[in-house]
Structure formats: structure tokens, C-alpha cells
Write a protein that holds these residues in place. Structure first.
Motif, short mmCIF file in Angstrom:
data_model
loop_
_atom_site.label_atom_id
_atom_site.label_comp_id
_atom_site.label_asym_id
_atom_site.label_seq_id
_atom_site.Cartn_x
_atom_site.Cartn_y
_atom_site.Cartn_z
N VAL A 1 57.20 56.44 46.32
CA VAL A 1 56.44 55.18 46.44
C VAL A 1 55.25 55.19 45.48
CG1 VAL A 1 55.16 56.12 48.44
CG2 VAL A 1 55.17 53.67 48.06
N LEU A 2 55.02 54.04 44.85
CA LEU A 2 53.82 53.86 44.02
C LEU A 2 53.11 52.59 44.47
CD1 LEU A 2 55.13 54.73 40.42
CD2 LEU A 2 53.69 56.15 41.90
N GLY A 3 51.83 52.51 44.15
CA GLY A 3 51.06 51.32 44.54
C GLY A 3 50.49 50.60 43.34
N LEU A 4 50.32 49.30 43.49
CA LEU A 4 49.58 48.51 42.51
C LEU A 4 48.36 47.93 43.23
CD1 LEU A 4 52.13 46.30 40.50
CD2 LEU A 4 51.42 48.64 40.09
N PRO A 5 47.18 47.93 42.59
CA PRO A 5 45.99 47.40 43.25
C PRO A 5 46.03 45.87 43.25
CG PRO A 5 45.46 48.09 41.01
CD PRO A 5 46.91 48.41 41.22
N GLY A 6 46.11 45.28 44.43
CA GLY A 6 46.16 43.82 44.53
C GLY A 6 45.16 43.34 45.56
N THR A 7 43.95 43.04 45.12
CA THR A 7 42.94 42.50 46.03
C THR A 7 41.85 41.81 45.22
OG1 THR A 7 41.12 43.02 47.54
CG2 THR A 7 41.87 44.82 46.13
N VAL B 1 41.55 39.67 40.81
CA VAL B 1 40.09 39.55 40.73
C VAL B 1 39.69 38.49 39.69
CG1 VAL B 1 37.95 40.78 40.18
CG2 VAL B 1 39.78 41.96 41.40
N ASP B 2 40.32 38.57 38.53
CA ASP B 2 39.93 37.65 37.45
C ASP B 2 40.25 36.20 37.80
OD1 ASP B 2 38.89 37.50 34.62
OD2 ASP B 2 40.80 36.46 34.39
N SER B 3 41.40 35.99 38.44
CA SER B 3 41.77 34.62 38.82
C SER B 3 40.80 34.10 39.87
CB SER B 3 43.20 34.58 39.37
OG SER B 3 44.09 35.09 38.42
N ALA B 4 40.45 34.96 40.85
CA ALA B 4 39.51 34.55 41.90
C ALA B 4 38.16 34.20 41.26
CB ALA B 4 39.35 35.65 42.93
N LEU B 5 37.71 35.04 40.34
CA LEU B 5 36.40 34.78 39.71
C LEU B 5 36.42 33.49 38.91
CD1 LEU B 5 35.06 38.27 38.66
CD2 LEU B 5 33.87 36.55 40.03
N ASN B 6 37.52 33.24 38.23
CA ASN B 6 37.59 31.99 37.47
C ASN B 6 37.55 30.77 38.39
OD1 ASN B 6 37.94 32.10 34.38
ND2 ASN B 6 38.97 33.91 35.15
N THR B 7 38.22 30.89 39.54
CA THR B 7 38.17 29.80 40.53
C THR B 7 36.73 29.64 41.04
OG1 THR B 7 40.41 30.28 41.21
CG2 THR B 7 39.10 28.98 42.74
N ILE B 8 36.11 30.77 41.37
CA ILE B 8 34.76 30.73 41.94
C ILE B 8 33.78 30.09 40.95
CG2 ILE B 8 32.81 32.19 42.67
CD1 ILE B 8 34.94 34.16 43.80
N GLN C 1 39.44 30.52 47.08
CA GLN C 1 39.18 31.60 46.10
C GLN C 1 40.43 32.42 45.81
OE1 GLN C 1 35.06 33.54 47.12
NE2 GLN C 1 35.72 32.35 48.90
N ARG C 2 41.38 32.37 46.73
CA ARG C 2 42.59 33.18 46.53
C ARG C 2 43.75 32.36 45.97
NH1 ARG C 2 42.76 37.00 51.77
NH2 ARG C 2 44.42 35.58 52.36
N GLY C 3 43.50 31.06 45.72
CA GLY C 3 44.63 30.19 45.37
C GLY C 3 44.69 29.73 43.94
N GLY C 4 43.83 30.28 43.08
CA GLY C 4 43.80 29.80 41.70
C GLY C 4 45.04 30.21 40.92
N VAL C 5 45.40 29.40 39.94
CA VAL C 5 46.52 29.75 39.05
C VAL C 5 46.15 31.05 38.33
CG1 VAL C 5 47.68 29.00 36.92
CG2 VAL C 5 47.21 27.35 38.74
N PRO C 6 47.07 32.03 38.27
CA PRO C 6 46.73 33.30 37.61
C PRO C 6 46.23 33.07 36.18
CG PRO C 6 48.90 33.44 38.65
CD PRO C 6 48.45 32.03 38.80
N THR C 7 45.11 33.71 35.86
CA THR C 7 44.54 33.58 34.52
C THR C 7 45.37 34.40 33.53
OG1 THR C 7 43.16 35.50 34.97
CG2 THR C 7 42.18 33.33 35.37
N HIS C 8 45.09 34.20 32.26
CA HIS C 8 45.75 35.00 31.21
C HIS C 8 45.54 36.49 31.49
CE1 HIS C 8 46.61 36.89 27.37
NE2 HIS C 8 45.41 37.43 27.45
N TYR C 9 44.28 36.85 31.79
CA TYR C 9 43.96 38.26 32.02
C TYR C 9 44.79 38.83 33.17
CZ TYR C 9 41.41 42.57 32.73
OH TYR C 9 41.09 43.90 32.85
N GLY D 1 49.30 33.53 44.68
CA GLY D 1 49.83 34.06 45.95
C GLY D 1 51.03 34.94 45.70
N THR D 2 51.93 35.01 46.69
CA THR D 2 53.18 35.75 46.50
C THR D 2 54.34 34.98 47.10
OG1 THR D 2 54.47 37.67 47.19
CG2 THR D 2 52.47 37.25 48.45
#
Ligand code: F6P
Length: 316
Positions: free
Chosen positions: A104-110, A124-131, A240-248, A50-51
Motif C-alpha cells: 500500500v502507498l499513500g497520496l497526500p490529499g487534504t 491545497v492550491d485549489s482551495a486557496l484559489n477558491t478562498i 472551499q473544497r469545491g473549486g475546480v482543480p487549478t493547473h498546479y 471532489g472525488t
């Protein structure tokens, strides 16, 4: 997102900047929720999902005067530049801010991985690992009870999460918005599997096609008495959005955060940081926003070669 905020903060501090976090997304600019960030404030955040700044969908940014009001408040607070982390909506807001001449710059976060201009977005990778972890657990019941499971995953109008999780869990069918499913073929695929003595099957349905519930209804109507397995539904939802961030994801967010700060300091503005074929790059907002990102063609080929039923490509 937390590892990205941490990297932005630490890179800014290392380069002699003062760093502020805006709480609650764009709404926090209007509500003056700007908080100074130091090493202590971001300590440990590389491990958190999350944030910690919290976020919201902000109606005022979509109003005509919203972006100009936001820029005025940022300037009053002596903020010299902004880094926005988010999906299409957040980056559209950032693009409007850019058009007003504010850096202003953006980072892709979805988790949906639907942003053009980057191979993969933060989360994405953290969500997929949770899924895949959750699907593996559902499969235990599928196998023990000899059932078919329909599992609904997120992704908005993108089938990326559904397709990739089907490939990496050994599931049989991916129902995705980019392809049109054919119920006859789905049932034929599952029946063939039963004939080969497999006692269970899993269908992954992307929420952008229909709800898992509607897919179950369609299956029941179309399958009538031809499909001899009990079918159950599991809707994965917001876990799906709450997994611990993966290494990737930790590394991706850290690299992107650092890249954005250095780029902003060098005068770059009006673009999103992306990872394309392993390299960090900047792409102008007007080159990416509103463009449809396709599924990677090697992923659909891979799915087909593994015997996964995905249907026929939808003409765009
Ligand atoms: O865009 C990310 C996402 O998780 C989508 O996959 C999903 O459709 C949506 O957000 C859910 O939004 P909310 O949390 O507002 O229900």
C-alpha cells in the motif's frame, strides 16, 4: 482527488495493470464497492473537484479487526496493491494495512496542508484559489461600505490556509493556531490602518483557533468603543473544497498518481508520496504520521514584513 484517480488509472493501464476504484473510501472495501476503471471511466475527471468515487469517514477501519478484514476482502478480490488518497486518518488506515504485509502507498490529499513529509498536498492550491477569489469578492463590500470583515476559513488545526490567504489577498490580520493572537495588537493594527486613511480591513480567522463568531465576540468585548468600524462576519465553509482543480493541483495530482503506480509496481510499500523542494519522494508512514508539520518559516517572515499581524509563536 479526481485528477489523481485519473492518473493512477491511466498509468496502471499503460503498464498492463487492471485498475479498480473503491467507492466510498475504506467503507467501500467492506461493502464490496469495487468498480473496474478504464480510460472512459476517468475521462474528463481532470477538470472535476471532489472525488467521483465518493468518500466517507469509516468507523470500521478504526476497529481492531478492521484493517485485517479489509486486507482479506482485497485479497479475495485478487487486488494486489492499494493506493490511498487522503489526510492523516486515511493514511493511518493505510499504515495499518501495511503492517499486515499488504502492499500500500499513500497520496497526500487534504486542503489543510497539515501532512508532514510533503511541502504541499493535493487540493491545497485549489482551495486557496477558491478562498482568495471569495475574499476578493468580500473586499468589494468592505471597501464600498468602509467595514471590517472577519472571515473564517477551514484548515482544522493548521493555519496554512489562513496565513497564505491573508498574504495573497492583502488582508491585515491572520489568526492562526500556530501563533497566539493578541487582541490589543490586532486593534492597534486596524486603528493604525484607519489613521492612514484606509477605509476597510480584513481579518482571516483559522477555524482551528476559534469560530469567526467567537472572535467577533472577543473583538467586541476587547475593543469596546475604541474601534470605530462596523464589523461583519463571513464563514466560507465547504465551498472551499469545491473549486475546480487549478493547473498546479492537476499537475501535482497527476505526477503523484503516476509516481505511486510506478513505485508500487517496483515493490515499494508502507509510504506516502511527497513533494519536497520540487522533487517527488517516498517517506515511510511511521516517519510522517503523528508528526506536527510547521508553517513554512519564510511564509511567517513574509507576513510580518508585509505588516500582517499574526501574534506570537506558540511554544510546542
Ligand atoms: O480536513 C479537511 C477539512 O475540510 C477541514 O479543513 C475541516 O475542518 C473538515 O475537513 C470539515 O469536515 P466535514 O466535511 O466532515 O465537516
Amino acid at each position: 482527488m479526481n485528477p489523481a484517480v485519473r492518473a493512477i488509472t491511466r498509468t496502471g493501464l499503460s503498464n498492463g495493470l487492471e485498475v479498480y476504484g473503491i467507492e466510498n473510501g475504506y467503507q467501500g472495501i467492506f461493502d464490496n464497492q469495487l468498480i473496474p476503471l478504464g480510460a472512459l471511466e476517468v475521462s474528463g475527471k481532470i477538470r472535476d473537484s471532489g472525488t467521483f468515487l465518493s468518500t466517507s469517514r469509516c468507523a470500521r477501519m478504526r476497529e481492531e479487526k478492521g484493517p485485517a478484514d479489509a486486507v482479506a476482502i482485497l485479497r479475495q478480490n485478487k487486488i494486489d496493491g492499494l493506493i490511498v488518497i487522503g489526510g492523516d486518518g486515511s493514511l493511518t488506515g493505510a499504515s495499518k494495512i501495511d503492517q499486515l504485509g499488504y502492499p500500500v502507498l499513500g497520496l497526500p490529499g487534504t486542503i489543510d496542508n497539515d501532512l508532514y513529509g510533503t511541502d504541499i498536498a493535493i487540493g491545497v492550491d485549489s482551495a486557496l484559489n477558491t478562498i482568495i477569489h471569495l475574499i476578493d469578492m468580500v473586499k468589494a463590500t468592505a471597501a464600498s461600505h468602509r467595514r471590517c470583515f472577519v472571515i473564517e476559513v477551514m484548515g482544522r488545526s493548521s493555519g496554512y490556509l489562513a496565513l497564505m490567504s491573508t498574504v495573497t489577498t492583502g488582508s491585515q490580520v491572520a489568526v492562526i493556531p500556530e501563533y497566539r493572537y493578541n487582541m490589543e495588537n490586532v486593534l492597534a493594527n486596524l486603528n493604525r490602518r484607519m489613521e492612514r486613511k484606509h477605509n476597510n480591513s480584513v481579518i482571516i480567522v483559522a477555524e482551528g483557533v476559534c469560530s469567526g463568531h467567537d472572535f467577533m465576540k472577543h473583538m467586541a468585548e476587547a475593543g469596546r468603543d475604541r474601534f470605530h468600524q462596523e464589523v461583519r462576519l463571513t464563514v466560507l465553509g465547504h465551498v472551499q473544497r469545491g473549486g475546480v482543480p487549478t493547473h498546479y493541483d492537476r499537475l501535482l495530482a497527476t505526477r503523484m498518481g503516476e509516481f505511486a503506480v510506478l513505485a508500487l509496481m517496483h515493490g515499494e510499500t508502507g509510504s506516502m508520496v511527497g513533494l519536497v523542494q520540487g522533487k517527488m519522494q517516498l517517506r515511510d508512514f511511521d516517519q510522517i504520521l503523528g508528526k506536527k508539520k510547521s508553517l513554512p518559516s519564510d511564509a511567517t517572515r513574509l507576513a510580518r514584513n508585509l505588516g500582517i499581524e499574526i501574534g506570537d509563536a506558540v511554544e510546542t
